[in-house]
Design an enzyme around this catalytic site. Structure first.
Site, PDB file in Angstrom:
ATOM      1  N   ARG A   1       0.864  -1.187   0.000  1.00 22.10           N
ATOM      2  CA  ARG A   1       0.000   0.000   0.000  1.00 22.10           C
ATOM      3  C   ARG A   1       0.898   1.233   0.000  1.00 22.10           C
ATOM      4  O   ARG A   1       1.282   1.737   1.056  1.00 22.10           O
ATOM      5  CB  ARG A   1      -0.906  -0.019   1.233  1.00 22.10           C
ATOM      6  CG  ARG A   1      -1.898   1.137   1.324  1.00 22.10           C
ATOM      7  CD  ARG A   1      -2.805   0.939   2.541  1.00 22.10           C
ATOM      8  NE  ARG A   1      -3.786   1.985   2.672  1.00 22.10           N
ATOM      9  CZ  ARG A   1      -3.568   3.154   3.289  1.00 22.10           C
ATOM     10  NH1 ARG A   1      -2.401   3.428   3.829  1.00 22.10           N
ATOM     11  NH2 ARG A   1      -4.535   4.043   3.368  1.00 22.10           N
TER      12      ARG A   1
ATOM     13  N   SER B   1     -12.905  -3.165   1.128  1.00 23.83           N
ATOM     14  CA  SER B   1     -13.140  -2.522   2.425  1.00 23.83           C
ATOM     15  C   SER B   1     -14.631  -2.317   2.619  1.00 23.83           C
ATOM     16  O   SER B   1     -15.296  -1.760   1.741  1.00 23.83           O
ATOM     17  CB  SER B   1     -12.456  -1.149   2.481  1.00 23.83           C
ATOM     18  OG  SER B   1     -11.068  -1.290   2.342  1.00 23.83           O
TER      19      SER B   1
ATOM     20  N   LYS C   1      -4.234   6.111   8.462  1.00 25.30           N
ATOM     21  CA  LYS C   1      -5.041   6.451   7.291  1.00 25.30           C
ATOM     22  C   LYS C   1      -5.664   7.820   7.524  1.00 25.30           C
ATOM     23  O   LYS C   1      -6.436   7.999   8.469  1.00 25.30           O
ATOM     24  CB  LYS C   1      -6.124   5.383   7.110  1.00 25.30           C
ATOM     25  CG  LYS C   1      -6.976   5.542   5.865  1.00 25.30           C
ATOM     26  CD  LYS C   1      -7.898   4.326   5.735  1.00 25.30           C
ATOM     27  CE  LYS C   1      -9.104   4.577   4.875  1.00 25.30           C
ATOM     28  NZ  LYS C   1      -8.886   4.515   3.449  1.00 25.30           N
TER      29      LYS C   1
HETATM   30  N1  3NM Z   1      -7.819   1.092   6.217  1.00 22.72           N
HETATM   31  P1  3NM Z   1      -2.964   0.690  11.552  1.00 22.72           P
HETATM   32  S1  3NM Z   1      -7.875   1.707   8.675  1.00 22.72           S
HETATM   33  C1  3NM Z   1      -5.401   1.131   5.634  1.00 22.72           C
HETATM   34  O1  3NM Z   1     -10.818   1.449   8.083  1.00 22.72           O
HETATM   35  C2  3NM Z   1      -6.501   1.275   6.589  1.00 22.72           C
HETATM   36  O2  3NM Z   1     -10.590   0.776   6.050  1.00 22.72           O
HETATM   37  C3  3NM Z   1      -8.661   1.286   7.227  1.00 22.72           C
HETATM   38  O3  3NM Z   1      -3.355   1.019  10.040  1.00 22.72           O
HETATM   39  C4  3NM Z   1     -10.131   1.177   7.115  1.00 22.72           C
HETATM   40  O4  3NM Z   1      -2.851  -0.777  11.666  1.00 22.72           O
HETATM   41  C5  3NM Z   1      -6.361   1.611   7.934  1.00 22.72           C
HETATM   42  O5  3NM Z   1      -1.630   1.360  11.734  1.00 22.72           O
HETATM   43  C6  3NM Z   1      -5.070   1.879   8.636  1.00 22.72           C
HETATM   44  O6  3NM Z   1      -4.011   1.293  12.421  1.00 22.72           O
HETATM   45  C7  3NM Z   1      -4.593   0.718   9.469  1.00 22.72           C
END
Ligand code: 3NM
Length: 214
Positions: free
Chosen positions: A44, A115, A144
């Site tokens: 990503r 998602s 994000k």
């Molecule tokens: N998508 P971390 S939250 C890439 O809610 C991504 O769809 C999300 O990163 C969604 O593990 C997210 O550091 C970030 O919290 C996840």
């Protein structure tokens, strides 16, 4: 094409990153993470300082090679053209990306992850032929920029109660101490960026998460 039971197993400890998430070389971070027990990787390359064009492709190729060497699936975020160029194992798309049906047409029987933030989005993804769902954010995340509000693990419980049987990975703010609760809610696995890419030692971080899931 991957069998559903193999996909479910591969989704267990799902690592996501690109160069902006890493404090050292992404290649090394990925090697370490896999050695620690990561079961699937998503490239990503997003956010501040993200590589583009040929540079992005070159890093993608290197990370794909590492995954191949270790026998774990390599999935690319959003970028269908790159997925086709590199012949990746699959793609992951969000609700704002190209529609699932047209992605499926282009990508054939490769893995498609979608998602989903609500039961309705999950249903649509199932009907559109998604292979798995990424559900979040479960907990607050800093990784994000445009993340929605954290929903807690109940969003997964709700999807299961409403008959969503597709493999699910929880995402968003998952790490040591809360990983197990995501599985207990009905997910097949957890997907993380910072809990591994942001750790001092990606191998130790991945191994600790894996231990918590077993
Ligand atoms: N998508 P971390 S939250 C890439 O809610 C991504 O769809 C999300 O990163 C969604 O593990 C997210 O550091 C970030 O919290 C996840």
């Amino acid at each position: 094409m991957i069998e559903e039971k193999d996909l479910r197993a591969a989704l267990k400890l799902y690592f996501i990153m690109g160069s902006p998430n890493c404090q050292s070389r992404p290649q090394q971070v990925l090697e370490d993470a896999i050695n620690g027990g990561v079961t699937l990787f998503q490239f990503r390359e997003k956010g501040k300082g993200a590589l583009k064009g040929d540079e992005k492709k070159a890093l993608g190729e290197e990370l794909q090679w590492i995954c191949k060497n270790h026998g774990i699936p390599f999935i690319v975020n959003d970028d269908i053209d790159l997925a086709l160029e590199l012949d990746t194992d699959g793609v992951h798309i969000g609700q704002e990306d190209e529609p699932l049906e047209s992605v499926r047409e282009k990508i054939g029987n490769k893995i498609i992850g979608v998602s989903a933030h609500t039961v309705e989005e999950a249903r649509q993804a199932v009907n559109g032929g998604a292979d798995y769902l990424g559900v979040g954010p479960i907990f607050p995340t800093k990784s994000k920029e445009d993340a929605k509000a954290a929903q807690g693990t109940s969003v997964i419980t709700d999807m299961r109660k409403n008959g969503i049987r597709l493999p699910i990975v929880g995402i968003g703010g998952i790490g040591r101490g809360n990983a197990k609760s995501v599985i207990e809610a009905g997910a097949d696995g957890i997907s993380v960026i910072s809990a591994i890419a942001g750790a001092g030692d990606a191998a130790i971080a991945a191994a600790a998460l894996k231990k918590e899931l077993t």
